[in-house]
Scaffold this active site. Structure first.
Site, PDB file in Angstrom:
ATOM      1  N   GLY A 194      80.660  69.362  -5.396  1.00 54.06           N
ATOM      2  CA  GLY A 194      81.024  68.132  -6.088  1.00 54.06           C
ATOM      3  C   GLY A 194      81.132  68.206  -7.597  1.00 54.06           C
TER       4      GLY A 194
ATOM      5  N   HIS B 215      93.660  72.110  -6.229  1.00 56.85           N
ATOM      6  CA  HIS B 215      93.484  73.385  -5.523  1.00 56.85           C
ATOM      7  C   HIS B 215      93.451  74.538  -6.526  1.00 56.85           C
ATOM      8  CE1 HIS B 215      93.546  76.010  -2.068  1.00 56.85           C
ATOM      9  NE2 HIS B 215      94.405  76.762  -2.727  1.00 56.85           N
TER      10      HIS B 215
END
Ligand code: GRF
Length: 206
Positions: free
Chosen positions: A15, A114
């Site tokens: 996270g 990504h």
């Protein structure tokens, strides 16, 4: 005055991107609506709590369709405008994305970050694979989400040359810094209206 933009973050892991996004939202005088995870032990949940952000966990217990239905219900209840995937380790089905887009005048407002220059190195372990292949350059891609694996339309791509990185950890840290920068810039653009939001509609218009 501009309508506040409602943002949910989906994450399955550590996270660090979610944390950067929550902080950016707070620095803009707003708040992330909630963080959703499919993993009860995901580190992202503690990070969100520490930043006073609501979290929800829905594990996949009865198949994909049921799971997605529960997740959609959560998004609809909170009238979410944008879904930002930040290490969410699950593909979203075409049906899920269509139902969600139906609440935003047919526009997809689901985004992913990504750690590669897509279409190179989609899927897992992109950094490890690019480093092992000694590619000339790697980078980060921000893209819209479709039902494929990191295949949606590219919104932004920034490259980093690999030469100069002898240690994998240094390369990885640079990529993560770049991710946080690109994702928080994007968030600021949607919150300030530089990128238009198709607000959540209570009912689908036919
Ligand atoms: C990031 O590298 C992101 O690009 C990818 O998953 C990773 C999540 O990292 N989709 P973190 O949990 O945000 O630290």
């Amino acid at each position: 005055m501009m309508k506040p933009v409602r943002v949910a973050i989906f994450a399955s892991g550590t996270g660090s991107n979610a944390e950067a996004l929550i902080k950016k939202m707070q620095s803009l005088g707003s708040a992330v609506e909630f963080v959703f995870s499919d993993k009860p032990a995901a580190g992202v949940l503690a990070k969100a709590h520490a930043l006073n952000t609501k979290t929800y966990v829905i594990e996949k217990s009865q198949g994909r369709a049921h799971h997605e239905q529960e997740v959609l219900r959560l998004l609809f209840e909170h009238k979410v405008d944008w879904v930002l995937l930040a290490g969410y380790m699950r593909l979203l089905s075409a049906d899920f994305l269509k139902k969600l887009a139906g609440r935003h005048e047919g526009h997809s407002q689901v985004v992913n970050i990504h750690p590669s220059l897509l279409p190179a190195y989609p899927g897992k372990d992109s950094l490890e694979r690019a480093f092992a292949d000694k590619v000339e350059q790697s980078g980060v891609t921000l893209h819209l989400v479709d039902e494929g694996m990191d295949t949606g339309a590219v919104l932004k791509q920034v490259a980093i040359p690999l030469k100069g990185f002898n240690v994998f950890g240094d390369f990885k840290a640079s990529i993560h810094r770049l991710e946080h920068q690109i994702y928080t810039e994007f968030l600021e653009q949607i919150v300030t209206g530089q990128i238009a939001t198709h607000s959540f509609k209570e009912t689908i218009e036919c």
